[in-house]
Design an enzyme around this catalytic site. Structure first.
Site, PDB file in Angstrom:
ATOM      1  N   ASP A   1      -6.793  54.196  46.757  1.00 31.19           N
ATOM      2  CA  ASP A   1      -5.559  53.535  46.363  1.00 31.19           C
ATOM      3  C   ASP A   1      -4.816  52.945  47.558  1.00 31.19           C
ATOM      4  O   ASP A   1      -4.146  51.920  47.432  1.00 31.19           O
ATOM      5  CB  ASP A   1      -4.656  54.517  45.612  1.00 31.19           C
ATOM      6  CG  ASP A   1      -5.177  54.826  44.210  1.00 31.19           C
ATOM      7  OD1 ASP A   1      -5.910  53.980  43.655  1.00 31.19           O
ATOM      8  OD2 ASP A   1      -4.850  55.896  43.671  1.00 31.19           O
ATOM      9  N   GLY A   2      -4.917  53.579  48.728  1.00 32.43           N
ATOM     10  CA  GLY A   2      -4.286  53.033  49.920  1.00 32.43           C
ATOM     11  C   GLY A   2      -4.868  51.687  50.308  1.00 32.43           C
ATOM     12  O   GLY A   2      -4.137  50.750  50.672  1.00 32.43           O
TER      13      GLY A   2
ATOM     14  N   SER B   1       4.894  63.091  41.549  1.00 35.66           N
ATOM     15  CA  SER B   1       4.887  64.369  42.265  1.00 35.66           C
ATOM     16  C   SER B   1       6.292  64.941  42.404  1.00 35.66           C
ATOM     17  O   SER B   1       6.475  66.159  42.457  1.00 35.66           O
ATOM     18  CB  SER B   1       4.271  64.190  43.654  1.00 35.66           C
ATOM     19  OG  SER B   1       2.918  63.783  43.569  1.00 35.66           O
TER      20      SER B   1
ATOM     21  N   ALA C   1       2.441  57.777  41.251  1.00 39.10           N
ATOM     22  CA  ALA C   1       2.195  58.143  42.646  1.00 39.10           C
ATOM     23  C   ALA C   1       3.224  59.186  43.104  1.00 39.10           C
ATOM     24  O   ALA C   1       3.401  60.212  42.454  1.00 39.10           O
ATOM     25  CB  ALA C   1       2.221  56.888  43.515  1.00 39.10           C
ATOM     26  N   TYR C   2       3.937  58.914  44.189  1.00 32.07           N
ATOM     27  CA  TYR C   2       4.863  59.895  44.765  1.00 32.07           C
ATOM     28  C   TYR C   2       5.949  60.296  43.772  1.00 32.07           C
ATOM     29  O   TYR C   2       6.357  61.455  43.684  1.00 32.07           O
ATOM     30  CB  TYR C   2       5.478  59.306  46.039  1.00 32.07           C
ATOM     31  CG  TYR C   2       6.346  60.253  46.824  1.00 32.07           C
ATOM     32  CD1 TYR C   2       6.260  61.633  46.670  1.00 32.07           C
ATOM     33  CD2 TYR C   2       7.261  59.763  47.758  1.00 32.07           C
ATOM     34  CE1 TYR C   2       7.056  62.492  47.409  1.00 32.07           C
ATOM     35  CE2 TYR C   2       8.058  60.611  48.496  1.00 32.07           C
ATOM     36  CZ  TYR C   2       7.961  61.979  48.311  1.00 32.07           C
ATOM     37  OH  TYR C   2       8.758  62.827  49.034  1.00 32.07           O
ATOM     38  N   SER C   3       6.444  59.333  42.990  1.00 32.47           N
ATOM     39  CA  SER C   3       7.492  59.629  42.019  1.00 32.47           C
ATOM     40  C   SER C   3       7.049  60.698  41.026  1.00 32.47           C
ATOM     41  O   SER C   3       7.826  61.585  40.657  1.00 32.47           O
ATOM     42  CB  SER C   3       7.892  58.344  41.272  1.00 32.47           C
ATOM     43  OG  SER C   3       8.822  58.612  40.250  1.00 32.47           O
TER      44      SER C   3
ATOM     45  N   ASN D   1       4.123  50.017  44.943  1.00 32.86           N
ATOM     46  CA  ASN D   1       4.343  51.371  44.440  1.00 32.86           C
ATOM     47  C   ASN D   1       5.812  51.767  44.437  1.00 32.86           C
ATOM     48  O   ASN D   1       6.415  51.934  43.395  1.00 32.86           O
ATOM     49  CB  ASN D   1       3.547  52.388  45.258  1.00 32.86           C
ATOM     50  CG  ASN D   1       2.221  52.746  44.624  1.00 32.86           C
ATOM     51  OD1 ASN D   1       1.870  52.245  43.563  1.00 32.86           O
ATOM     52  ND2 ASN D   1       1.472  53.619  45.277  1.00 32.86           N
ATOM     53  N   GLU D   2       6.381  51.958  45.656  1.00 31.30           N
ATOM     54  CA  GLU D   2       7.728  52.492  45.692  1.00 31.30           C
ATOM     55  C   GLU D   2       8.421  52.243  47.018  1.00 31.30           C
ATOM     56  O   GLU D   2       7.786  51.974  48.043  1.00 31.30           O
ATOM     57  CB  GLU D   2       7.736  53.996  45.412  1.00 31.30           C
ATOM     58  CG  GLU D   2       7.303  54.880  46.564  1.00 31.30           C
ATOM     59  CD  GLU D   2       5.814  55.094  46.650  1.00 31.30           C
ATOM     60  OE1 GLU D   2       5.223  55.472  45.637  1.00 31.30           O
ATOM     61  OE2 GLU D   2       5.240  54.864  47.727  1.00 31.30           O
TER      62      GLU D   2
END
Length: 275
Positions: A63-64, A182, A178-180, A132-133
């Site tokens: 994904d990166g 988590s 993604a991070y959100s 993403n964010e």
């Protein structure tokens, strides 16, 4: 750039990869040869800065790697298809054992395209685009600073209140997995016309993720003069924010275009990859 799939010309298909993710160069060679065998032109890129002048793009990596390619391809409106050579591969269409199928998809003029919205960050007059964010987080390195940060948020010029937390995430539907996620955020389907504000370790349990229309503009005010915040876009450091800085977040004029076998495949991926 007008896509050559619509005018019966030879199509130029890019192949972007990172050697540490795809150490076996046979994969790249076979993809390139298959594109040429079908009377089209293959162009190989090893860094996102090189990506240009192609009609469609095959990306090999996790994904990166997809995020890096999406930033470059969104500016040039190049649709991409990802093959997972990473771990989760939520943004990819194929797993590594099926990498040759990416050629057929890239060369299919009738292939469905999913367009994913992006964020535009304006930090002190400098613009950054994120798929993403955006993350604002209190600095945890350097000089000692253990206090919780206070985030003052305006939505379309109206005071949306203060939030005390270690950090604050603003994410797109793509970034909602993604991070959100988590940090306790909700999942948004790619076609939702909304963004999500997710606190990171909020001081109050009443501070919950908030979905808002992607037509709105967020503005941030920083009142804690003793608290330095670090600003990131898609995991890359942008700068440090303090009381005299200005930050606005809105929907970007860019979007990332993904070639897909199934426009409803997002829900299949949630079942297969989130667990």
């Amino acid at each position: 750039m007008q896509n050559s799939v619509y005018n019966n010309c030879v199509m130029k298909v890019g192949i972007f990869y990172k050697e540490k993710k795809v150490p076996d160069q046979t994969v790249v060679t076979e993809l390139s040869e298959e594109i040429s065998r079908r009377k089209n032109e293959a162009v190989i890129f090893r860094s996102p800065e090189e990506i240009a002048g192609v009609d469609r793009l095959i990306v090999l990596g996790g994904d990166g790697t997809i995020l890096n390619a999406a930033h470059a391809s969104s500016e040039q409106k190049i649709p991409l298809v990802g093959v997972n050579f990473g771990t989760r591969g939520f943004l990819t269409e194929f797993e590594r054992e099926d990498y040759m199928q990416a050629v057929s998809l890239a060369l299919d003029p009738a292939c469905p395209v999913v367009r994913r919205s992006m964020l535009e960050l304006d930090f002190n007059g400098v613009k950054t685009h994120c798929l993403n964010e955006m993350l604002l987080h209190r600095r945890v390195s350097g000089k000692p600073n253990a206090q919780i940060a206070t985030f003052c948020v305006d939505i379309d010029g109206s005071d949306a209140g203060e939030l005390r937390a270690d950090g604050l995430i603003v994410c797109t539907p793509t970034g909602s997995t993604a991070y959100s996620l988590s940090a306790g955020g909700n999942i948004l389907a790619p076609d939702c016309a909304a963004f999500l504000i997710t606190p990171v370790c909020a001081f109050s349990l009443r501070s919950r993720p908030i979905a808002y229309s992607d037509s709105c503009t967020l503005s941030f005010r920083f009142t804690d003069r003793d608290c330095t915040l670090e600003l990131y876009g898609d995991g890359k450091f942008i700068g440090e924010a303090s009381a005299n800085d200005t930050l606005t977040v809105r929907k970007s004029p860019r979007c990332a275009a993904f070639l897909t076998r199934d426009k409803n495949g997002f829900f299949r991926k949630i079942t297969e990859k989130i667990g």
